[in-house]
Write a protein that holds these residues in place. Sequence first.
Motif, PDB file in Angstrom:
ATOM      1  N   GLY A 132       0.797  -1.216   0.000  1.00 37.28           N
ATOM      2  CA  GLY A 132       0.000   0.000   0.000  1.00 37.28           C
ATOM      3  C   GLY A 132       0.831   1.268   0.000  1.00 37.28           C
ATOM      4  O   GLY A 132       0.322   2.349  -0.311  1.00 37.28           O
ATOM      5  N   GLN A 133       2.125   1.172   0.330  1.00 32.42           N
ATOM      6  CA  GLN A 133       2.992   2.344   0.406  1.00 32.42           C
ATOM      7  C   GLN A 133       3.990   2.438  -0.736  1.00 32.42           C
ATOM      8  O   GLN A 133       4.425   3.537  -1.078  1.00 32.42           O
ATOM      9  CB  GLN A 133       3.759   2.344   1.724  1.00 32.42           C
ATOM     10  CG  GLN A 133       2.900   2.621   2.945  1.00 32.42           C
ATOM     11  CD  GLN A 133       3.732   2.678   4.213  1.00 32.42           C
ATOM     12  OE1 GLN A 133       4.786   2.041   4.306  1.00 32.42           O
ATOM     13  NE2 GLN A 133       3.260   3.423   5.189  1.00 32.42           N
ATOM     14  N   TYR A 134       4.356   1.312  -1.322  1.00 31.29           N
ATOM     15  CA  TYR A 134       5.435   1.296  -2.308  1.00 31.29           C
ATOM     16  C   TYR A 134       4.986   0.642  -3.610  1.00 31.29           C
ATOM     17  O   TYR A 134       4.086  -0.200  -3.623  1.00 31.29           O
ATOM     18  CB  TYR A 134       6.652   0.535  -1.767  1.00 31.29           C
ATOM     19  CG  TYR A 134       7.269   1.178  -0.556  1.00 31.29           C
ATOM     20  CD1 TYR A 134       8.184   2.217  -0.689  1.00 31.29           C
ATOM     21  CD2 TYR A 134       6.926   0.754   0.724  1.00 31.29           C
ATOM     22  CE1 TYR A 134       8.742   2.818   0.438  1.00 31.29           C
ATOM     23  CE2 TYR A 134       7.479   1.353   1.846  1.00 31.29           C
ATOM     24  CZ  TYR A 134       8.384   2.387   1.695  1.00 31.29           C
ATOM     25  OH  TYR A 134       8.915   2.973   2.803  1.00 31.29           O
ATOM     26  N   VAL A 135       5.646   1.033  -4.683  1.00 36.08           N
ATOM     27  CA  VAL A 135       5.531   0.324  -5.958  1.00 36.08           C
ATOM     28  C   VAL A 135       6.633  -0.737  -5.928  1.00 36.08           C
ATOM     29  O   VAL A 135       7.816  -0.431  -6.089  1.00 36.08           O
ATOM     30  CB  VAL A 135       5.691   1.291  -7.151  1.00 36.08           C
ATOM     31  CG1 VAL A 135       5.641   0.532  -8.467  1.00 36.08           C
ATOM     32  CG2 VAL A 135       4.594   2.358  -7.102  1.00 36.08           C
ATOM     33  N   VAL A 136       6.239  -1.966  -5.689  1.00 36.30           N
ATOM     34  CA  VAL A 136       7.192  -3.028  -5.347  1.00 36.30           C
ATOM     35  C   VAL A 136       7.739  -3.685  -6.611  1.00 36.30           C
ATOM     36  O   VAL A 136       6.978  -4.237  -7.413  1.00 36.30           O
ATOM     37  CB  VAL A 136       6.506  -4.092  -4.459  1.00 36.30           C
ATOM     38  CG1 VAL A 136       7.510  -5.166  -4.048  1.00 36.30           C
ATOM     39  CG2 VAL A 136       5.893  -3.435  -3.224  1.00 36.30           C
TER      40      VAL A 136
END
Length: 336
Positions: free
Chosen positions: A246-250
């Motif tokens: 939800g926080q990073y473009v993995v």
Amino acid sequence: MFGAERTRTLLGPADPARNAAVGPPLVSARELIDRADATETVAGRRRVRPSRRLVLTAGTLAVAAGAVAVLQPFGGGAPDTPGEPPAAAGLVLVPVAYQFDADPPAAGPQLRLLADKIKDAAYDHQSGRYMYHHTKVWGDPVMTSADGRHHVAFASETKIWRAADGTGNQVMTQLEPQYPDQESRDYWQRESMGRPAATGTPAPKVIPLSPEELRPPSADPSELRERLKVEYGAGAVSKWVSTLYGQYVVPRATRAAVLRVLADVPGFRWRGQVTDRAGRNGVAVTFDDREHDQQSLLVFDPRTGELLAHELLTLSPVRISSYQVILHAAWTNQPG
């Protein structure tokens, strides 16, 4: 037990906000009840008008109390088709159907196979200053009747543009009320009878994001185990996987490494093919936390290994406690 308190119990010493002072809610319980229950008659049907809801930390599903900032939708649009009223009292949530419902096998072997074969996601070929996420969340805060039996919460949609230094914009829209079972829907509909109707449609809330130290996820297994709180068990790991996505473009290498870390965590069971709340095909794993009467569900894209959804369910009776659906992630140079 729903929401932040459930998360505190689950995480225990891993809770980063366990010593934080909890401020008062943005709205009173009475006001939230009035907003949830206020109805309007449209074309002969009773219409629930959602209003504002609390803003929670981006990427979380059941956020530990004391954290700051964001939450989030599936479907990608407003809850209503233009010109048509919504359902009378909001949606009753139905648990995701599992391919392997009874006696599911251990998830480890299947997660390792998935890690070995995943392909690039669309964003693996993108670049930009901002990480973009479009999500939908339901389940925190949940409003509960005095007897503890009947529950309701507003779904919320969030679009976030966040730079590497944490700055950016968040646009949050409150959507329709949703219920974990028909009994809750019936109860709150009865409670709304005779109350004054709400007017207007909630406007999206635009929130500038303050600077924040962000540490991009690594594909190093030892670092990932620490980041996903593996030492605290599969329940905590499920929550932190949801937070990560939800926080990073993995990137692809890290997605594969996450799957391999999960494969080594005791307790995850393979549920096979599922359809998430956005109608997308996925594969799922679950962890049953009998001590807290809770099941954690993670749904992954079978092609790219991206996390599509994270849900919490109560086990007795089986019903939805909260969910997060990650509709879209990308890199972009244009903040919303």
